[in-house]
Design a protein around this motif. Structure first.
Motif, PDB file in Angstrom:
ATOM      1  N   ALA A 135      -6.490  12.470 -13.991  1.00 12.69           N
ATOM      2  CA  ALA A 135      -7.512  11.139 -14.188  1.00 12.69           C
ATOM      3  C   ALA A 135      -8.416  11.114 -13.529  1.00 12.69           C
ATOM      4  O   ALA A 135      -8.672  11.469 -12.366  1.00 12.69           O
ATOM      5  CB  ALA A 135      -6.282  10.123 -13.855  1.00 12.69           C
ATOM      6  N   LYS A 136      -9.727  10.548 -14.047  1.00 12.58           N
ATOM      7  CA  LYS A 136     -10.720  10.342 -13.408  1.00 12.58           C
ATOM      8  C   LYS A 136     -11.335   9.100 -14.032  1.00 12.58           C
ATOM      9  O   LYS A 136     -11.042   8.615 -14.994  1.00 12.58           O
ATOM     10  CB  LYS A 136     -11.656  11.458 -13.642  1.00 12.58           C
ATOM     11  N   GLY A 137     -12.405   8.486 -13.463  1.00 14.67           N
ATOM     12  CA  GLY A 137     -13.329   7.431 -13.945  1.00 14.67           C
ATOM     13  C   GLY A 137     -12.562   5.941 -13.912  1.00 14.67           C
ATOM     14  O   GLY A 137     -12.070   5.934 -12.810  1.00 14.67           O
ATOM     15  N   GLU A 138     -13.161   5.136 -14.995  1.00 12.76           N
ATOM     16  CA  GLU A 138     -12.790   3.801 -14.645  1.00 12.76           C
ATOM     17  C   GLU A 138     -11.435   3.515 -14.456  1.00 12.76           C
ATOM     18  O   GLU A 138     -10.879   2.515 -13.856  1.00 12.76           O
ATOM     19  CB  GLU A 138     -13.500   2.973 -15.618  1.00 12.76           C
ATOM     20  N   GLN A 139     -10.335   4.001 -15.244  1.00 11.51           N
ATOM     21  CA  GLN A 139      -8.907   3.868 -15.294  1.00 11.51           C
ATOM     22  C   GLN A 139      -8.454   4.312 -13.940  1.00 11.51           C
ATOM     23  O   GLN A 139      -7.088   4.202 -13.925  1.00 11.51           O
ATOM     24  CB  GLN A 139      -8.576   4.699 -16.571  1.00 11.51           C
ATOM     25  N   VAL A 140      -8.734   4.841 -13.086  1.00  8.93           N
ATOM     26  CA  VAL A 140      -8.109   5.213 -11.766  1.00  8.93           C
ATOM     27  C   VAL A 140      -8.220   4.242 -10.521  1.00  8.93           C
ATOM     28  O   VAL A 140      -9.557   3.840 -10.357  1.00  8.93           O
ATOM     29  CB  VAL A 140      -8.804   6.519 -11.341  1.00  8.93           C
ATOM     30  N   LEU A 144      -4.729   3.741 -14.806  1.00  2.18           N
ATOM     31  CA  LEU A 144      -4.168   2.593 -15.818  1.00  2.18           C
ATOM     32  C   LEU A 144      -4.448   3.016 -17.367  1.00  2.18           C
ATOM     33  O   LEU A 144      -5.150   3.906 -17.653  1.00  2.18           O
ATOM     34  CB  LEU A 144      -5.357   1.558 -15.633  1.00  2.18           C
ATOM     35  N   ASP A 145      -3.433   2.701 -18.389  1.00  4.81           N
ATOM     36  CA  ASP A 145      -3.655   2.608 -19.553  1.00  4.81           C
ATOM     37  C   ASP A 145      -4.778   2.021 -20.169  1.00  4.81           C
ATOM     38  O   ASP A 145      -5.443   1.169 -19.587  1.00  4.81           O
ATOM     39  CB  ASP A 145      -2.427   2.497 -20.434  1.00  4.81           C
ATOM     40  N   PRO A 180      -0.289   0.011 -15.540  1.00  2.20           N
ATOM     41  CA  PRO A 180      -0.125   1.645 -14.882  1.00  2.20           C
ATOM     42  C   PRO A 180       0.525   2.312 -15.710  1.00  2.20           C
ATOM     43  O   PRO A 180       1.624   2.224 -16.503  1.00  2.20           O
ATOM     44  CB  PRO A 180       0.898   1.208 -13.682  1.00  2.20           C
ATOM     45  N   ALA A 181      -0.214   3.338 -15.845  1.00  2.00           N
ATOM     46  CA  ALA A 181       0.503   4.622 -16.751  1.00  2.00           C
ATOM     47  C   ALA A 181       0.863   5.763 -15.760  1.00  2.00           C
ATOM     48  O   ALA A 181       1.863   6.367 -16.185  1.00  2.00           O
ATOM     49  CB  ALA A 181      -0.530   5.122 -17.601  1.00  2.00           C
TER      50      ALA A 181
END
Length: 724
Positions: free
Chosen positions: A329-334, A455-456, A461-462
């Motif tokens: 996972a990378k980017g805005e959703q982390v 995040l999903d 939280p995913a």
């Protein structure tokens, strides 16, 4: 504290116990039998928990110490309810030390802890009260030659349908001759007339108000000596040598000698003992002592947390799903963050103290014993007698928060060592000063967390990675570790509804060694895990652009956490639609010791420091035996937790504790105490913990209010760092 004390009796246990008790072969003994060996406690006609005098006064024998938490009120109310006793004629006395009769059903030893006093006594005391009631009813039926079903009991008075009446006092002699019932019928909770009412108030209030309540420092015995101990300034240091010449010149000093933990100075008074200790010349061997400061210990823990130090073993406690999603996972959703929590002192109102006398193998102890079984075992080991033969008179204690019960019985064992040396049954009172108490341990462990959440698409939280680095409280303890890591380090994270609602979880703990003595501290692991989980959730909600309350509701629904959802809704409802003008609001919810607590805290900054005003609390603790005491515990727990969150911090420099008293270990002051409103969720479940669950929630509620106020997260406690 909340760790279970249920050791399986192995052959080794029997050998050790038989050696301890003088070589006797104990066949078929349970752990309680072994721990109670040698006891001469006698039980009356109504069982170990109830005494009824000729005047009808009912005395409830409490197996749990009263050190401010108010459990005597609830315990006696449980008996009085089933007995149908006159509440105004019910008294409480402390049980003698006997694990076979008075073991905590949740902990397996006579021990008060884990917020379990009411919960583990619920069925036991209900049956005791109902059984005694049945004996009185049968005695009246025999005397009046009527059927038991024709007799009712109310306020210690038995009444027959014919109009005949008799009091408990009238029938006590006859009732004592009746065989206790084997089939005990308990009341339907719907018919309770005492439990759950405001009539259940403290039974010790008068004594504590007029000064007649007896604490260890009040004990005055004929020919009693007073002792203090010179402890090493570094944890793990040993005595090298000492010169007592000047100490013995102090008027009133009787003797100076070595004990395993330092040098004891015995005198005619506390003042003389302290002056003698100041005159003592001591050299310490610090070759194996802990010489790191708290900053270096934290640095070393961070090395473990980041993987720079691979020597510590990582133990998983919740792993499921495709863990590769966390690394990819990378980017805005982390979301990623770390948290750091300092050592904390218990800071009880009454420092540690104990009175003991030893005459051969005859041992008597008088003090606020939180763990009678532990204290008996350690005293017996020192003297070489049967554990159960160690007599302990348990007094009131001025607070504990977990401090008065530890595996070593540290201060109590010191007193027994000193009394053994003095000998001839002469009583000795060991006094720890505030400085002794603050610097000799034990502390809530220094703890670090690292959290990574993916995040999903909806912002929930995913995947969740969680790492905890802390000292183990349970390492080296006589309690069996069982499977998995030390539960006191992970409780509150393990089993969290937020993790249950997350498809992918990788949660692990590492327990590196440090030479600082640590112990359970009020709410134990929840004191840091609640903060991490609740403050993280608010930050996740902010990242997702969602209201933190609605964010929680969604996660609780997904996790099936109905109790969490209910108390959250209750707290939010009672708090009202908006914060007081000029104040920011924060919410937190946490489950510990079987109870779920939600708090809405109103916070503002005063001269740059947080000030907490109104705190609205909701708690689901099962049947509310004493609503008044539940409210009191929520108020006390909130203030205790707020004190730690704002100011609590023990630091070490080159291995030495920097704080010695409240001038440098800041605690909450009266004018800083918030208004705490307590709302109890209705429940038909058995009672659960109350003494500790209010403590861990306030810290994250305040941090979340500050996050809402200034958009700044709190990653290190205390919030106000002004004590060093």
């Amino acid at each position: 504290m909340n760790a279970p004390f249920k050791p399986a009796p192995t052959r080794r246990d029997v050998v050790v116990a038989s050696t301890l008790v003088g070589g006797a072969l104990l066949v078929g003994c349970s752990p309680a039998d072994l721990m109670s060996a040698g006891s001469k406690v006698e039980v009356g006609a109504f069982g170990p928990f109830i005494k009824i005098a000729p005047d009808g006064v009912v005395t409830v024998v409490s197996k749990h110490i009263e050190f401010g938490q108010g459990n005597h009120a609830g315990l006696s109310a449980i008996v009085a309810e089933e007995l149908d006793a006159d509440w105004s004629k019910v008294k409480v006395e402390q049980a003698p030390a006997n694990a076979k009769l008075y073991a905590n059903g949740a902990l397996g030893a006579q021990l008060t802890g884990g917020s379990s006093a009411i919960s583990n006594s619920w069925d036991q005391l209900r049956k005791a009260g109902a059984g005694a009631r049945a004996m009185f009813v049968q005695a009246a039926a025999n005397k009046w030659n009527v059927a038991v079903g024709e007799i009712t009991v109310k306020d210690s008075v038995l009444t027959h349908t014919s109009g005949k009446t008799a009091t408990f006092g009238d029938l006590v002699a006859d009732a004592a001759k009746v065989n206790p019932p084997t089939d005990i019928k308990l009341k339907d909770p719907k018919t309770f007339t005492l439990i759950g009412t405001d009539r259940v108030r403290r039974k010790d209030a008068q004594a504590k108000s007029d000064g007649t309540a007896r604490y260890t420092q009040d004990v005055r015995l004929p020919d009693m000596l007073t002792a203090v101990v010179a402890h090493p300034p570094l944890f793990g240091a040993k005595l090298k040598s000492f010169d007592a010449a000047d100490a013995k010149k102090v008027a009133g000093v009787v003797d100076v000698f070595e004990i395993p933990t330092g040098v004891a100075v015995v005198a005619q008074s506390t003042y003389a003992a302290r002056m003698g200790r100041e005159a003592l010349k001591v050299e310490w061997d610090d070759g194996k002592a802990e010489k790191r400061g708290s900053a270096k210990i934290a640095e070393d823990f961070r090395a473990v947390l980041t993987g720079k130090d691979s020597s510590a073993k990582w133990e998983p406690f919740d792993q499921r799903g495709d863990l590769s999603k966390l690394d990819a996972a990378k980017g805005e959703q982390v979301f990623e963050t770390t948290y750091e929590f300092p050592y904390l002192a218990h800071a009880t109102m009454e420092p540690m103290n104990c009175v003991a006398s030893v005459d051969g193998s005859d041992v008597k102890m008088v003090f606020g014993s939180q763990g009678q079984t532990l204290d008996q075992l350690n005293a017996a080991k020192i003297v070489g007698c049967l554990p159960g033969s160690v007599q302990i008179e348990t007094l009131f204690a001025g607070g504990s928060f977990g401090r008065r019960a530890n595996f070593q019985s540290d201060y109590a064992a010191e007193c027994v060592h000193i009394a053994k040396k003095v000998g001839k049954g002469r009583p000795v009172k060991l006094v720890w000063t505030r400085e002794d108490d603050m610097r000799a341990g034990y502390f809530r462990p220094l703890t670090l967390h690292a959290v990574k959440v993916v995040l999903d698409k909806d912002g929930y939280p995913a995947a969740w990675r969680h790492r905890i680095v802390t000292q183990s409280i349970m390492k080296g303890s006589p309690m069996p570790a069982g499977k998995g890591p030390d539960g006191t380090a992970i409780e509150g994270t393990q089993g969290s509804p937020y993790l249950k609602a997350t498809p992918v979880v990788d949660a692990q703990v590492a327990l590196p060694d440090a030479g600082v003595p640590v112990l359970w501290w009020r709410s134990v692991g929840a004191t840091h895990t609640a903060f991490v989980m609740e403050h993280t959730i608010d930050q996740l909600a902010a990242k997702a652009g969602k209201d933190p309350i609605d964010y929680r509701r969604a996660l609780y629904t997904k996790a099936g956490a109905d109790r969490h959802l209910a108390v959250l809704n209750l707290a939010v409802e009672k708090a009202g639609p908006a914060a007081t003008a000029g104040w920011s609001r924060g919410v937190a919810v946490h489950e510990s010791f079987g109870s779920v607590v939600a708090q809405v805290a109103e916070v503002k900054l005063v001269d740059g420091a947080p000030r907490v005003g109104r705190v609205v609390t909701a708690i689901d603790c099962g049947v509310a035996v004493s609503p008044d005491q539940i409210a009191a515990q929520m108020e006390g727990g909130t203030c205790y937790g707020l004190s730690a969150a704002l100011y609590g911090e023990v630091t070490l420099t080159d291995g030495k504790v920097d704080q010695s008293n409240f001038d440098r270990y800041r605690v909450l002051r009266i004018n800083e105490a918030p208004t705490v409103e307590t709302n109890i969720a209705p429940s038909g479940n058995p009672p659960s913990g109350v003494g500790e669950p209010g403590t861990p929630v306030i810290g994250p509620a305040v941090a979340n209010a500050l996050l809402a106020l200034n958009k700044t997260a709190t990653t290190r406690l205390p919030l106000v760092r002004s004590n060093v």
